[in-house]
Design an enzyme around this catalytic site. Structure first.
Site, mmCIF file in Angstrom:
data_model
loop_
_atom_site.group_PDB
_atom_site.id
_atom_site.type_symbol
_atom_site.label_atom_id
_atom_site.label_comp_id
_atom_site.label_asym_id
_atom_site.label_seq_id
_atom_site.Cartn_x
_atom_site.Cartn_y
_atom_site.Cartn_z
ATOM 1 N N GLN A 1 0.836 -1.199 0.000
ATOM 2 C CA GLN A 1 0.000 0.000 0.000
ATOM 3 C C GLN A 1 0.874 1.254 0.000
ATOM 4 O O GLN A 1 1.776 1.392 0.830
ATOM 5 C CB GLN A 1 -0.928 0.001 1.216
ATOM 6 C CG GLN A 1 -1.928 -1.140 1.232
ATOM 7 C CD GLN A 1 -2.942 -1.046 0.099
ATOM 8 O OE1 GLN A 1 -3.177 0.016 -0.455
ATOM 9 N NE2 GLN A 1 -3.538 -2.177 -0.246
ATOM 10 N N ASP B 1 -8.311 -8.425 -2.241
ATOM 11 C CA ASP B 1 -7.603 -7.188 -2.589
ATOM 12 C C ASP B 1 -6.894 -7.403 -3.923
ATOM 13 O O ASP B 1 -5.667 -7.448 -3.991
ATOM 14 C CB ASP B 1 -6.615 -6.817 -1.487
ATOM 15 C CG ASP B 1 -5.997 -5.446 -1.704
ATOM 16 O OD1 ASP B 1 -6.488 -4.702 -2.587
ATOM 17 O OD2 ASP B 1 -5.019 -5.112 -1.001
ATOM 18 N N CYS C 1 -8.553 -0.484 -5.711
ATOM 19 C CA CYS C 1 -8.155 0.868 -6.103
ATOM 20 C C CYS C 1 -8.765 1.241 -7.447
ATOM 21 O O CYS C 1 -8.418 2.271 -8.018
ATOM 22 C CB CYS C 1 -6.634 0.998 -6.153
ATOM 23 S SG CYS C 1 -5.841 -0.071 -7.377
#
Length: 414
Positions: free
Chosen positions: A246, A345, A372
């Protein structure tokens, strides 16, 4: 029909100049205005701007333009601190006040889930801001070009094309990266000129914040086995130097808290951490469940995940290197191993159909989907909704201030 102009009646050509009022900022960062019924996209415009633009391209349903002059600035317009802003392709929102960036991104998430996910009233919460709108990135990829008789060219790709914009500092990275960038430039200037391939050499160099945190052996070469150390909520994680982590070091603790809270473990569950990387979420979720399985295609990241949990004395995590969809089928579905909570994710492209089918076959009580890219996230969540889940919450988190990107934590329940 009288009084109405169709798109075809708008006579606009490349090079034309015209004045446009910007109504909104689209997902991706382009300002949106209209001439008649023709939509015009304008980079680096803010909603509320009135701008004079030059038409750069024309399509059947839309055109693009570049700002020649700001006739009347938006009340949300802000001065960009970066000397390269507008040329460098790294940032799209430095000209917009940070508080309004959050409003724009929340609206974009809402519109994306309504349009792509076909969710009539998406449960989108207010975006969680980054504690630092600038200087937050713990990792940056720089393009490097070396040629005999010329100083090294180091920077980011241009917003308009693939040329390298030389930069001496970046406003959104941690200051230690800017110091490393200066050192890299000095080292390259003092090194021997490249040979081969016509004497020209190009590569991409990854710089991490806190050079003093590097495990011995980490350098600019991205050879397998090279690692960096990251600190999250007082715990140390080993991460492949060439791998994913991240980017926002100032918001990652909050993100971990949000994922743990969204997972809502009671202590008795089996949890799947798909696309687990180096075990960022696994490290904090495993102590809260009975059993945890992590899967990722990056073998070096899986080795890091195993070490991270072992070093923290967490014994109930088991990790697999390989394709997530294949592991779901072979290890879980065929062997009838059950999962109560699934955490996803995936990369920006989202989940493949076999991953979504595998999840629906496992039928966990709760799915936490982190992304994202709200567009692929909305697409995938639509598939899960059609399979019997309900979407209870979408929490935007601004992991990427000054840019078009936004992280979203979605919660689905069976």
């Amino acid at each position: 029909m009288k009084g109405r102009k169709s798109t075809r009646e708008v006579k606009i050509g490349i090079g034309d100049r015209l004045e446009v009022k910007i109504d909104s900022v689209a997902f991706g960062g382009l300002g949106v205005g209209r001439v008649g019924r023709l939509v015009i996209f304008v980079p680096f415009a803010a909603d509320g701007d009135t701008v004079e633009i030059e038409i750069a391209s024309v399509r059947r349903a839309y055109a693009t333009g570049r700002i020649c002059r700001i006739v009347e600035p938006s009340p949300f317009r802000s001065a960009a601190p970066c000397a390269y802003y507008g040329r460098c392709g790294g940032c799209q929102y430095q000209h917009i006040a940070y508080g309004h960036q959050l409003d724009i991104k929340r609206r974009q998430v809402t519109e994306t889930f309504a349009r792509i996910g076909r969710v009539p009233d998406p449960p989108v919460r207010r975006a969680i801001p980054s504690p630092k709108p600038y200087g937050y990135r713990c990792k940056a990829d720089f393009h490097v070009r070396l040629a005999p008789g010329r100083p090294p060219l180091i920077g980011y790709k241009e917003a308009a094309d693939s040329r390298i914009v030389p930069v001496t500092r970046c406003e959104i990275v941690d200051e230690s990266i800017n110091r490393s960038l200066a050192t890299l430039r000095k080292d390259l200037e003092n090194s021997s000129p490249p040979s081969g391939r016509g004497g020209r050499q190009e590569e991409r160099v990854t710089l991490w914040s806190g050079a003093e945190e590097a495990i011995p052996g980490f350098g600019r070469s991205q050879a397998p086995g090279n690692r960096v150390l990251r600190s999250v909520k007082g715990k140390i994680l080993r991460v492949p130097a060439a791998g994913f982590f991240q980017a926002n070091s100032t918001l990652v603790d909050t993100m971990v808290d949000a994922v743990v809270q969204a997972s809502a473990p009671s202590g008795a569950e089996t949890l799947l951490d798909a696309y687990c990387g180096s075990g960022l979420f696994s490290l904090f979720l495993a102590p809260r469940v009975e059993r945890l399985f992590g899967v990722d295609a990056d073998r070096e990241a899986i080795r890091c995940a195993e070490e991270n949990l072992r070093e923290e004395g967490v014994p109930n995590g088991e990790f697999f290197a390989g394709d997530v969809g294949e592991w779901l089928r072979a290890f879980f579905l065929e062997r009838k191993n059950t999962v109560d909570i699934a955490v996803l994710d995936p990369p920006r492209i989202g989940c493949s159909p076999d991953v979504l089918d595998g999840l629906l076959g496992l039928n966990p009580l709760r799915i936490v989907y982190i992304s994202c890219n709200p567009a692929t996230q909305a697409r995938d969540i639509r598939r899960l909704l059609d399979g019997g889940y309900r979407l209870t919450e979408l929490q935007p988190m601004d992991m990427f201030p000054q840019t078009k990107h936004i992280e979203v934590v979605g919660i689905l329940e069976r």
